[in-house]
Write a protein that holds these residues in place. Structure first.
Motif, short mmCIF file in Angstrom:
data_model
loop_
_atom_site.label_atom_id
_atom_site.label_comp_id
_atom_site.label_asym_id
_atom_site.label_seq_id
_atom_site.Cartn_x
_atom_site.Cartn_y
_atom_site.Cartn_z
N CYS A 42 -22.89 -12.05 -5.39
CA CYS A 42 -23.90 -12.38 -6.27
C CYS A 42 -23.92 -11.51 -7.34
CB CYS A 42 -25.37 -12.25 -5.48
SG CYS A 42 -25.90 -10.79 -4.76
N GLU A 43 -24.97 -11.72 -8.34
CA GLU A 43 -24.74 -10.74 -9.72
C GLU A 43 -26.30 -10.62 -9.93
OE1 GLU A 43 -22.65 -12.31 -12.69
OE2 GLU A 43 -23.74 -13.84 -12.90
N LEU A 44 -26.49 -9.35 -10.64
CA LEU A 44 -27.92 -9.23 -10.74
C LEU A 44 -28.05 -9.07 -12.61
CD1 LEU A 44 -28.96 -6.23 -8.48
CD2 LEU A 44 -29.61 -8.69 -8.32
N GLU A 45 -28.80 -9.67 -13.23
CA GLU A 45 -28.77 -9.70 -14.55
C GLU A 45 -30.38 -9.22 -14.98
OE1 GLU A 45 -27.79 -12.54 -18.35
OE2 GLU A 45 -28.15 -13.52 -16.41
N VAL A 46 -30.40 -8.18 -15.97
CA VAL A 46 -31.58 -7.82 -16.60
C VAL A 46 -31.62 -8.55 -18.11
CG1 VAL A 46 -33.01 -5.82 -17.12
CG2 VAL A 46 -31.42 -5.68 -15.17
N VAL A 47 -32.63 -9.17 -18.29
CA VAL A 47 -32.89 -9.68 -19.53
C VAL A 47 -34.19 -9.52 -20.22
CG1 VAL A 47 -31.25 -11.64 -19.09
CG2 VAL A 47 -33.64 -12.15 -18.51
N ALA A 48 -33.95 -9.55 -21.58
CA ALA A 48 -35.28 -9.41 -22.42
C ALA A 48 -36.29 -10.59 -22.27
CB ALA A 48 -35.13 -8.85 -23.77
N ALA A 49 -37.54 -10.49 -22.36
CA ALA A 49 -38.44 -11.46 -22.42
C ALA A 49 -38.15 -12.81 -23.19
CB ALA A 49 -39.66 -11.35 -22.61
N GLU A 50 -37.48 -12.46 -24.21
CA GLU A 50 -37.28 -13.60 -25.40
C GLU A 50 -35.72 -14.42 -24.90
OE1 GLU A 50 -35.88 -9.85 -26.92
OE2 GLU A 50 -37.61 -10.50 -26.13
N LEU B 14 -39.13 -7.37 -19.66
CA LEU B 14 -37.97 -7.49 -18.89
C LEU B 14 -37.94 -8.29 -17.66
CD1 LEU B 14 -36.42 -3.81 -19.01
CD2 LEU B 14 -35.98 -5.69 -20.43
N SER B 15 -36.95 -8.95 -17.14
CA SER B 15 -36.88 -9.75 -15.97
C SER B 15 -35.59 -9.47 -15.34
CB SER B 15 -37.02 -11.39 -16.49
OG SER B 15 -38.11 -11.70 -16.70
N VAL B 16 -35.39 -9.22 -14.10
CA VAL B 16 -34.33 -9.12 -13.49
C VAL B 16 -33.95 -10.48 -12.62
CG1 VAL B 16 -33.03 -7.64 -11.55
CG2 VAL B 16 -34.74 -6.74 -13.27
N PHE B 17 -32.86 -10.98 -12.70
CA PHE B 17 -32.58 -12.19 -11.84
C PHE B 17 -31.31 -11.96 -11.25
CE2 PHE B 17 -34.30 -13.86 -15.63
CZ PHE B 17 -35.02 -14.85 -15.36
N VAL B 18 -31.41 -12.62 -9.71
CA VAL B 18 -30.25 -12.33 -9.01
C VAL B 18 -29.67 -14.09 -9.04
CG1 VAL B 18 -31.56 -12.88 -6.97
CG2 VAL B 18 -29.53 -12.12 -6.59
N ARG B 19 -28.48 -14.16 -8.87
CA ARG B 19 -27.77 -15.53 -9.00
C ARG B 19 -26.64 -15.19 -7.86
NH1 ARG B 19 -26.98 -19.18 -12.80
NH2 ARG B 19 -27.60 -18.03 -14.63
N ASP B 20 -26.69 -16.32 -7.07
CA ASP B 20 -25.70 -16.35 -5.76
C ASP B 20 -24.50 -17.03 -6.16
OD1 ASP B 20 -25.25 -16.35 -3.09
OD2 ASP B 20 -25.68 -18.75 -3.20
N HIS B 21 -23.32 -16.41 -5.76
CA HIS B 21 -21.96 -17.02 -6.06
C HIS B 21 -21.37 -17.17 -4.58
CE1 HIS B 21 -21.97 -16.46 -10.27
NE2 HIS B 21 -22.61 -15.37 -10.10
N SER B 22 -22.16 -16.87 -3.43
CA SER B 22 -21.51 -16.88 -2.27
C SER B 22 -21.56 -18.09 -1.46
CB SER B 22 -22.32 -15.98 -1.11
OG SER B 22 -22.03 -15.94 0.06
N SER B 23 -20.42 -18.25 -0.73
CA SER B 23 -20.32 -19.50 0.10
C SER B 23 -20.87 -19.26 1.35
CB SER B 23 -18.93 -19.59 0.62
OG SER B 23 -18.02 -19.82 -0.32
N ASN B 24 -21.58 -18.12 1.68
CA ASN B 24 -22.28 -17.76 2.77
C ASN B 24 -23.46 -17.58 2.53
OD1 ASN B 24 -20.05 -17.79 4.80
ND2 ASN B 24 -19.61 -15.28 4.05
#
Length: 141
Positions: free
Chosen positions: A41-49, A63-73
């Motif tokens: 997975c990956e974590l991404e910190v993005v500005a509100a806009e 700011l928002s912190v997002f997690v994106r799944d890249h896993s088969s499990n």
């Protein structure tokens, strides 16, 4: 003899950061476990806009912190559910499973589970999002 569990590394997150988590040595947080994907997975910190209007701003910092799944499990989020009118965490936090490629906004106190909650080693492979010491800074550990 009891096996010693090595703590996962901590990482400071700031606006614009993208932190990859997985077995691959190119990941910023590398975890050697056969049940963890090369890029889990990956974590991404993005500005509100830049967040596409998705709710969940952290601490009013824009700011928002997002997690994106890249896993088969799979990747799970154990939400830090707050009791109404209280700062204490509820006894039964909500657990959400991400589907591959999906992205979810995190809040401080949320726990990223890299193995299924029922997996016997789940407790070893978890990261918690916390607010950092400086404004606009977060820590995952």
């Amino acid at each position: 003899m009891e096996k010693t569990v090595k703590a996962l590394p901590s990482k400071i997150l700031r606006a614009g950061d993208c932190v990859r988590i997985g077995r691959n040595s190119a990941c910023e947080i590398t975890i050697q476990c056969p049940n963890i994907s090369s890029l889990h997975c990956e974590l991404e910190v993005v500005a509100a806009e830049d967040d596409g209007g998705i709710p969940g701003k952290l601490s009013g910092e824009g700011l928002s912190v997002f997690v994106r799944d890249h896993s088969s499990n799979g990747t799970w989020i154990q939400r830090s559910v707050r009791e109404a009118d209280s700062e204490s965490v509820a006894k039964d936090p909500k657990v959400v499973r991400l589907s591959k490629g999906s992205r979810e906004c995190l809040q401080p106190g949320d726990v990223i589970l890299l193995l299924a909650p029922a997996h016997k080693a789940c407790g070893r492979y978890r990261l918690t999002l916390q607010e950092g010491k400086s404004k606009g800074e977060y820590i995952v550990r």
